[in-house]
Design a protein around this motif. Structure first.
Motif, PDB file in Angstrom:
ATOM      1  N   LYS A  64      35.469 -27.005  15.102  1.00  0.00           N
ATOM      2  CA  LYS A  64      35.151 -28.059  16.081  1.00  0.00           C
ATOM      3  C   LYS A  64      36.433 -28.561  16.752  1.00  0.00           C
ATOM      4  N   THR A  65      36.799 -27.913  17.859  1.00  0.00           N
ATOM      5  CA  THR A  65      37.946 -28.330  18.667  1.00  0.00           C
ATOM      6  C   THR A  65      37.517 -28.326  20.135  1.00  0.00           C
ATOM      7  N   GLY A  66      38.455 -28.623  21.017  1.00  0.00           N
ATOM      8  CA  GLY A  66      38.150 -28.607  22.446  1.00  0.00           C
ATOM      9  C   GLY A  66      38.441 -27.267  23.102  1.00  0.00           C
ATOM     10  N   LEU A  67      38.435 -26.182  22.337  1.00  0.00           N
ATOM     11  CA  LEU A  67      38.758 -24.853  22.892  1.00  0.00           C
ATOM     12  C   LEU A  67      37.865 -24.502  24.077  1.00  0.00           C
ATOM     13  N   THR A  68      36.556 -24.789  23.954  1.00  0.00           N
ATOM     14  CA  THR A  68      35.639 -24.598  25.092  1.00  0.00           C
ATOM     15  C   THR A  68      34.912 -25.929  25.322  1.00  0.00           C
ATOM     16  N   ASN A  92      52.174 -18.573  16.410  1.00  0.00           N
ATOM     17  CA  ASN A  92      51.564 -18.262  17.707  1.00  0.00           C
ATOM     18  C   ASN A  92      50.105 -18.698  17.663  1.00  0.00           C
ATOM     19  N   ASN A  93      49.870 -19.937  18.084  1.00  0.00           N
ATOM     20  CA  ASN A  93      48.529 -20.522  17.998  1.00  0.00           C
ATOM     21  C   ASN A  93      47.896 -20.748  19.367  1.00  0.00           C
ATOM     22  N   ALA A  94      48.706 -20.951  20.409  1.00  0.00           N
ATOM     23  CA  ALA A  94      48.146 -21.289  21.735  1.00  0.00           C
ATOM     24  C   ALA A  94      47.158 -20.214  22.186  1.00  0.00           C
ATOM     25  N   GLY A  95      46.082 -20.663  22.794  1.00  0.00           N
ATOM     26  CA  GLY A  95      45.114 -19.690  23.289  1.00  0.00           C
ATOM     27  C   GLY A  95      44.092 -20.357  24.178  1.00  0.00           C
ATOM     28  N   ALA A 103      54.679 -27.025  21.060  1.00  0.00           N
ATOM     29  CA  ALA A 103      54.886 -26.617  22.450  1.00  0.00           C
ATOM     30  C   ALA A 103      53.559 -26.381  23.151  1.00  0.00           C
ATOM     31  N   GLY A 104      53.519 -26.727  24.428  1.00  0.00           N
ATOM     32  CA  GLY A 104      52.317 -26.519  25.238  1.00  0.00           C
ATOM     33  C   GLY A 104      52.607 -26.946  26.665  1.00  0.00           C
ATOM     34  N   ARG A 105      51.584 -26.888  27.513  1.00  0.00           N
ATOM     35  CA  ARG A 105      51.814 -27.214  28.933  1.00  0.00           C
ATOM     36  C   ARG A 105      51.769 -28.707  29.204  1.00  0.00           C
ATOM     37  N   GLY A 146      32.621 -28.888  25.228  1.00  0.00           N
ATOM     38  CA  GLY A 146      31.519 -29.293  24.356  1.00  0.00           C
ATOM     39  C   GLY A 146      31.587 -28.750  22.932  1.00  0.00           C
ATOM     40  N   GLN A 147      32.618 -27.979  22.619  1.00  0.00           N
ATOM     41  CA  GLN A 147      32.676 -27.308  21.303  1.00  0.00           C
ATOM     42  C   GLN A 147      32.794 -28.287  20.133  1.00  0.00           C
ATOM     43  N   GLU A 148      33.438 -29.438  20.393  1.00  0.00           N
ATOM     44  CA  GLU A 148      33.588 -30.426  19.307  1.00  0.00           C
ATOM     45  C   GLU A 148      32.230 -30.887  18.792  1.00  0.00           C
TER      46      GLU A 148
HETATM   47  N1  LIG Z   1      38.296 -23.551  17.620  1.00  0.00           N
HETATM   48  C1  LIG Z   1      37.780 -22.385  17.309  1.00  0.00           C
HETATM   49  O1  LIG Z   1      36.547 -22.280  17.082  1.00  0.00           O
HETATM   50  C2  LIG Z   1      38.654 -21.164  17.189  1.00  0.00           C
HETATM   51  C3  LIG Z   1      38.102 -20.023  16.593  1.00  0.00           C
HETATM   52  C4  LIG Z   1      38.885 -18.884  16.487  1.00  0.00           C
HETATM   53  C5  LIG Z   1      40.182 -18.897  16.958  1.00  0.00           C
HETATM   54  N2  LIG Z   1      40.695 -20.009  17.534  1.00  0.00           N
HETATM   55  C6  LIG Z   1      42.053 -19.954  18.072  1.00  0.00           C
HETATM   56  O2  LIG Z   1      42.794 -21.055  17.606  1.00  0.00           O
HETATM   57  C7  LIG Z   1      43.846 -21.339  18.527  1.00  0.00           C
HETATM   58  C8  LIG Z   1      43.862 -22.829  18.811  1.00  0.00           C
HETATM   59  O3  LIG Z   1      42.677 -23.195  19.491  1.00  0.00           O
HETATM   60  P1  LIG Z   1      41.954 -24.610  19.320  1.00  0.00           P
HETATM   61  O4  LIG Z   1      40.587 -24.337  18.858  1.00  0.00           O
HETATM   62  O5  LIG Z   1      42.821 -25.513  18.550  1.00  0.00           O
HETATM   63  O6  LIG Z   1      41.797 -25.080  20.858  1.00  0.00           O
HETATM   64  P2  LIG Z   1      42.693 -26.065  21.737  1.00  0.00           P
HETATM   65  O7  LIG Z   1      42.688 -27.431  21.177  1.00  0.00           O
HETATM   66  O8  LIG Z   1      42.220 -25.861  23.141  1.00  0.00           O
HETATM   67  O9  LIG Z   1      44.161 -25.481  21.553  1.00  0.00           O
HETATM   68  C9  LIG Z   1      44.714 -24.517  22.382  1.00  0.00           C
HETATM   69  C10 LIG Z   1      46.158 -24.929  22.651  1.00  0.00           C
HETATM   70  O10 LIG Z   1      46.829 -23.877  23.366  1.00  0.00           O
HETATM   71  C11 LIG Z   1      47.663 -24.470  24.339  1.00  0.00           C
HETATM   72  N3  LIG Z   1      47.833 -23.523  25.454  1.00  0.00           N
HETATM   73  C12 LIG Z   1      46.855 -22.900  26.137  1.00  0.00           C
HETATM   74  N4  LIG Z   1      47.397 -22.165  27.118  1.00  0.00           N
HETATM   75  C13 LIG Z   1      48.739 -22.338  27.048  1.00  0.00           C
HETATM   76  C14 LIG Z   1      49.841 -21.864  27.804  1.00  0.00           C
HETATM   77  N5  LIG Z   1      49.676 -21.053  28.859  1.00  0.00           N
HETATM   78  N6  LIG Z   1      51.090 -22.244  27.452  1.00  0.00           N
HETATM   79  C15 LIG Z   1      51.271 -23.075  26.401  1.00  0.00           C
HETATM   80  N7  LIG Z   1      50.276 -23.557  25.643  1.00  0.00           N
HETATM   81  C16 LIG Z   1      49.029 -23.206  25.974  1.00  0.00           C
HETATM   82  C17 LIG Z   1      46.908 -25.739  24.789  1.00  0.00           C
HETATM   83  O11 LIG Z   1      47.813 -26.731  25.252  1.00  0.00           O
HETATM   84  P3  LIG Z   1      48.008 -27.016  26.833  1.00  0.00           P
HETATM   85  O12 LIG Z   1      46.645 -26.968  27.459  1.00  0.00           O
HETATM   86  O13 LIG Z   1      48.630 -28.385  26.863  1.00  0.00           O
HETATM   87  O14 LIG Z   1      48.926 -25.963  27.298  1.00  0.00           O
HETATM   88  C18 LIG Z   1      46.248 -26.193  23.495  1.00  0.00           C
HETATM   89  O15 LIG Z   1      47.041 -27.146  22.813  1.00  0.00           O
HETATM   90  C19 LIG Z   1      43.567 -20.480  19.761  1.00  0.00           C
HETATM   91  O16 LIG Z   1      44.380 -19.324  19.733  1.00  0.00           O
HETATM   92  C20 LIG Z   1      42.115 -20.079  19.584  1.00  0.00           C
HETATM   93  O17 LIG Z   1      41.796 -18.857  20.228  1.00  0.00           O
HETATM   94  C21 LIG Z   1      39.947 -21.156  17.655  1.00  0.00           C
END
Ligand SMILES: NC(=O)c1ccc[n+]([C@@H]2O[C@H](COP(=O)([O-])OP(=O)(O)OC[C@H]3O[C@@H](n4cnc5c(N)ncnc54)[C@H](OP(=O)(O)O)[C@@H]3O)[C@@H](O)[C@H]2O)c1
Length: 246
Positions: free
Chosen positions: A184-188, A84-87, A35-37, A190-192
């Protein structure tokens, strides 16, 4: 949690950590709902996978979460695992008065999102055999990155919430915390391309730990242990300096 024959909801399952875990759990023989947006992103993640279901939802909206959860229980009555992973992660400068839009969005998505979704699904999960709730926090819950203050705080809050949930649901639902380091994800932006644990390595490790029985309450990889245990090991100042480039 058991490794197969679950019906699993992963929020944010269309990209990054969520997608990598979704694929591994699907490969292991689970039905995985992501699930996501962004429906196009979810659809691509589910392409060619027969027991993977993409569903669009904005977890920032309390009414949408309720409607989504009600529909989910009707359409997927065997749902027994919630991840609960979305963030989101936003950089904020605390040194002067600022617009609080990023801070408020962070609290809404990272803290209220999992609280609302868990609340909407908990009565259903209590009726399921082998039920688990998995909350994804961060190493930054334990040692903050100064330029992401609300993000750190939201993850520290979810860590604390998870500890309470684990006790309140003991013997009924396994409550697991996943504590990622920098991956390495797209969380921020350039993070990848920045320093961090490769996504596949991280997901392989977490997947293995997630599927162990009895459940591991806190799932970490080597780098997240560094932050998680910093205070207890008397290394907080040292780790704080390293994380903040001091
Ligand atoms: N990567 C890291 O270095 C790292 C480190 C520590 C913790 N984490 C945590 O790991 C989790 C996953 O992050 P990621 O690194 O995989 O980054 P990511 O690829 O940006 O994943 C975040 C996901 O959350 C979804 N999301 C965000 N806002 C939402 C909303 N309002 N409703 C529904 N879905 C929503 C996004 O999908 P849509 O945009 O399509 O909604 C996206 O698929 C996060 O909680 C993050 O804080 C990541």
């Amino acid at each position: 949690m058991k490794s197969n024959d679950n019906t699993i909801l992963i929020t944010g399952g269309g990209s990054g950590i969520g997608q990598a875990l979704a694929h591994r759990l699907h490969d292991a023989g689970n039905h995985v709902i992501i699930a996501g947006r962004r429906f196009d992103v979810l659809s691509r993640a589910a392409e060619g996978r027969s027991r993977m279901t993409p569903i669009q939802v904005d977890l920032d909206n309390a009414t949408s979460v309720e409607v989504f959860a009600r529909r989910l229980i009707i359409d997927h009555p065997t749902l027994n695992v919630l991840i609960n992973n979305a963030g989101i992660m936003r950089f904020e400068a605390l040194g002067h008065r600022r617009d609080l839009a990023d801070a408020e969005a962070t609290v809404t998505t990272n803290l209220l999102g999992p609280i609302r979704l868990t609340n909407a699904l908990v009565d259903h999960l209590l009726k399921q055999p082998n039920a688990s709730i998995v909350n994804v926090t961060s190493g930054l819950a334990f040692v903050p990155l100064v330029v992401a203050p609300t993000y750190n705080a939201s993850k520290a809050a979810i860590h604390s919430y998870t500890v309470s949930m684990r006790e309140a649901l003991k013997g009924k639902i396994d409550v697991i915390e996943v504590i990622p380091p920098q991956v390495k994800t797209g969380l921020t932006p350039g993070q990848e391309g920045r320093e961090g644990v490769p996504l596949d390595d991280f997901a392989d490790d977490v997947f293995m730990q997630l599927c162990s029985e009895p459940s591991i309450p806190e799932i970490m990889v080597q780098y997240s242990q560094y932050a998680r245990r910093a205070e207890a090991d008397g290394r907080f100042d040292e780790v704080f300096a390293v994380i903040n480039g001091g």
